[in-house]
Design a protein around this motif. Structure first.
Motif, short mmCIF file in Angstrom:
data_model
loop_
_atom_site.label_atom_id
_atom_site.label_comp_id
_atom_site.label_asym_id
_atom_site.label_seq_id
_atom_site.Cartn_x
_atom_site.Cartn_y
_atom_site.Cartn_z
N ARG A 180 35.19 7.27 2.91
CA ARG A 180 36.40 7.82 3.55
C ARG A 180 37.21 8.58 2.51
O ARG A 180 37.13 8.26 1.31
CB ARG A 180 37.25 6.72 4.20
CG ARG A 180 37.69 5.61 3.28
CD ARG A 180 38.58 4.59 4.00
NE ARG A 180 38.11 4.16 5.28
CZ ARG A 180 37.16 3.22 5.48
NH1 ARG A 180 36.61 2.63 4.41
NH2 ARG A 180 36.80 2.87 6.67
N PRO A 181 37.96 9.59 2.91
CA PRO A 181 38.73 10.39 1.96
C PRO A 181 39.72 9.55 1.18
O PRO A 181 40.11 8.45 1.60
CB PRO A 181 39.44 11.41 2.85
CG PRO A 181 38.63 11.47 4.10
CD PRO A 181 38.08 10.09 4.30
N ALA A 182 40.16 10.08 0.05
CA ALA A 182 41.01 9.32 -0.87
C ALA A 182 42.26 8.78 -0.20
O ALA A 182 42.60 7.60 -0.36
CB ALA A 182 41.38 10.22 -2.06
N GLY A 230 42.95 6.05 -4.70
CA GLY A 230 43.12 7.02 -3.63
C GLY A 230 44.43 7.76 -3.64
O GLY A 230 44.52 8.89 -3.14
N GLU A 258 42.30 13.98 -3.83
CA GLU A 258 40.88 14.36 -3.91
C GLU A 258 40.55 14.82 -5.33
O GLU A 258 40.25 16.00 -5.58
CB GLU A 258 40.58 15.45 -2.88
CG GLU A 258 40.84 15.02 -1.45
CD GLU A 258 40.01 13.82 -1.03
OE1 GLU A 258 38.86 13.68 -1.52
OE2 GLU A 258 40.49 13.01 -0.21
N ILE A 283 34.66 7.66 -2.06
CA ILE A 283 35.23 8.74 -1.26
C ILE A 283 34.20 9.36 -0.31
O ILE A 283 34.56 10.14 0.57
CB ILE A 283 35.88 9.82 -2.14
CG1 ILE A 283 34.87 10.49 -3.07
CG2 ILE A 283 37.06 9.23 -2.90
CD1 ILE A 283 35.45 11.70 -3.80
N ALA A 323 38.09 3.49 -4.94
CA ALA A 323 38.59 4.50 -4.02
C ALA A 323 39.95 4.10 -3.45
O ALA A 323 40.83 4.95 -3.24
CB ALA A 323 37.60 4.73 -2.89
N ALA A 366 41.46 5.95 2.03
CA ALA A 366 41.07 4.78 1.24
C ALA A 366 42.30 4.07 0.70
O ALA A 366 42.37 2.83 0.69
CB ALA A 366 40.15 5.21 0.10
N TYR A 381 32.15 0.02 2.74
CA TYR A 381 31.78 0.21 1.34
C TYR A 381 30.64 -0.73 1.00
O TYR A 381 30.83 -1.95 0.91
CB TYR A 381 32.97 -0.07 0.44
CG TYR A 381 34.15 0.85 0.66
CD1 TYR A 381 34.15 2.15 0.18
CD2 TYR A 381 35.27 0.41 1.36
CE1 TYR A 381 35.23 3.00 0.38
CE2 TYR A 381 36.36 1.25 1.57
CZ TYR A 381 36.33 2.54 1.07
OH TYR A 381 37.41 3.36 1.27
N SER A 423 33.37 -0.07 -5.13
CA SER A 423 33.68 1.31 -4.76
C SER A 423 34.88 1.34 -3.82
O SER A 423 35.69 2.29 -3.85
CB SER A 423 32.47 2.00 -4.12
OG SER A 423 32.15 1.43 -2.86
N TRP A 451 33.73 5.94 -7.79
CA TRP A 451 34.65 6.84 -7.11
C TRP A 451 33.92 7.74 -6.12
O TRP A 451 34.32 7.85 -4.95
CB TRP A 451 35.41 7.68 -8.13
CG TRP A 451 36.27 8.76 -7.54
CD1 TRP A 451 36.02 10.10 -7.54
CD2 TRP A 451 37.52 8.60 -6.87
NE1 TRP A 451 37.03 10.79 -6.92
CE2 TRP A 451 37.97 9.89 -6.50
CE3 TRP A 451 38.30 7.49 -6.54
CZ2 TRP A 451 39.16 10.10 -5.81
CZ3 TRP A 451 39.51 7.71 -5.86
CH2 TRP A 451 39.92 8.98 -5.50
N GLU A 452 32.84 8.36 -6.57
CA GLU A 452 32.10 9.25 -5.68
C GLU A 452 31.52 8.49 -4.49
O GLU A 452 31.53 8.97 -3.36
CB GLU A 452 30.98 9.95 -6.46
CG GLU A 452 31.46 10.88 -7.56
CD GLU A 452 32.29 12.05 -7.04
OE1 GLU A 452 32.14 12.40 -5.86
OE2 GLU A 452 33.08 12.61 -7.82
#
Length: 252
Positions: A85-87, A52, A56, A82, A48, A90, A39, A44, A78-79
């Motif tokens: 790495r996906p929520a 998380g 999503e 993610i 996230a 994270a 990150y 962030s 947030w954007e």
């Protein structure tokens, strides 16, 4: 234990639990770990990671849950998070960071096993309707070792109280900026992304105090379902002890 004593215990437990988890969340080592995990902006990683468990979701949805962040900043964080790495990943990473911080700095505290037991009694019976972050985190698997498990349980209890507080605050008519200014002041309002000039909320000081009182009363009612009076007092004592231990062990 009467109502007043349970209220005192809920208030006495809530403050050190919140401070202990904030110490982890905002510590330079936690931010450094987030940067090391990819990150570029450690905030962030925080957004996230903490958010998380919501899955999503859109930035707008996450912003509505975090409440006290400036919405555009929160959406951007947030954007950005993610995208790394996906929520769900994270959230797992952040959970592991929580456990690692505890193993490093909380191991010297007394009664950690008992602190976890008492906290889990609360989370086992407290409904999560209207408390999305609490709902997500209470379903994460807990570590087996005492320091990590106690810290993770405190994390969940913090999200429980925060969710209760944010619901009451939002319905009070106090804006997030006013809440920051009435609570921790200018620096927090700026850190959470709000643009100056800041409304100081001075005319809502009594209302903000009432929000705090309502939060503590609701938490007292929650504790009363799960714990007897002695257990509630014990939770407050052990939580305070855990925070004191962290303050001694964690480098400034």
């Amino acid at each position: 234990m009467g109502h007043n004593e349970m209220l005192e215990a809920a208030t006495a437990a809530g403050a050190p639990i919140g401070q202990a988890i904030t110490l982890f969340m905002l510590h330079p080592e936690t931010f450094a770990e987030s940067v090391a995990a990819g990150y570029e902006n450690p905030f962030s990683g925080y957004v996230a990671g903490r958010g998380g468990v919501l899955g999503e979701a859109t930035g707008v949805a996450v912003s509505s849950v975090f409440v006290i962040f400036e919405p555009n900043l929160l959406c951007s964080l947030w954007e950005e998070g993610i995208a790394v790495r996906p929520a769900a990943e994270a959230a797992k990473l952040y959970w592991d960071q929580t456990a690692g911080f505890a193993r490093k700095y909380l191991a010297g505290a007394q009664g950690l096993d008992r602190l976890a037991v008492l906290g889990e009694k609360i989370t086992a019976v407290t409904p999560d309707a209207g408390l999305p972050l609490y709902a997500g985190w209470r379903r994460m698997p807990l570590a087996n070792d005492a320091p990590a498990r106690a810290m993770q349980v405190m994390f969940i209890l913090r999200e429980l109280r925060a969710g209760v507080h944010f619901s009451i605050l939002t319905n009070s008519g106090i804006s997030p900026v006013e809440a920051h200014m009435l609570n921790k002041g200018h620096d927090y309002a700026a850190m959470f992304g709000w643009p100056e000039p800041f409304a100081n909320g001075a005319d809502k000081a009594d209302l903000y105090a009432a929000v705090e009182q309502q939060t503590n009363r609701r938490m007292a009612a929650i504790l009363a379902v799960a714990l007897d009076g002695n257990e509630a007092a014990e939770l407050a004592r052990l939580s305070s002890g855990a925070l004191d231990s962290l303050k001694i062990a964690v480098p400034a």
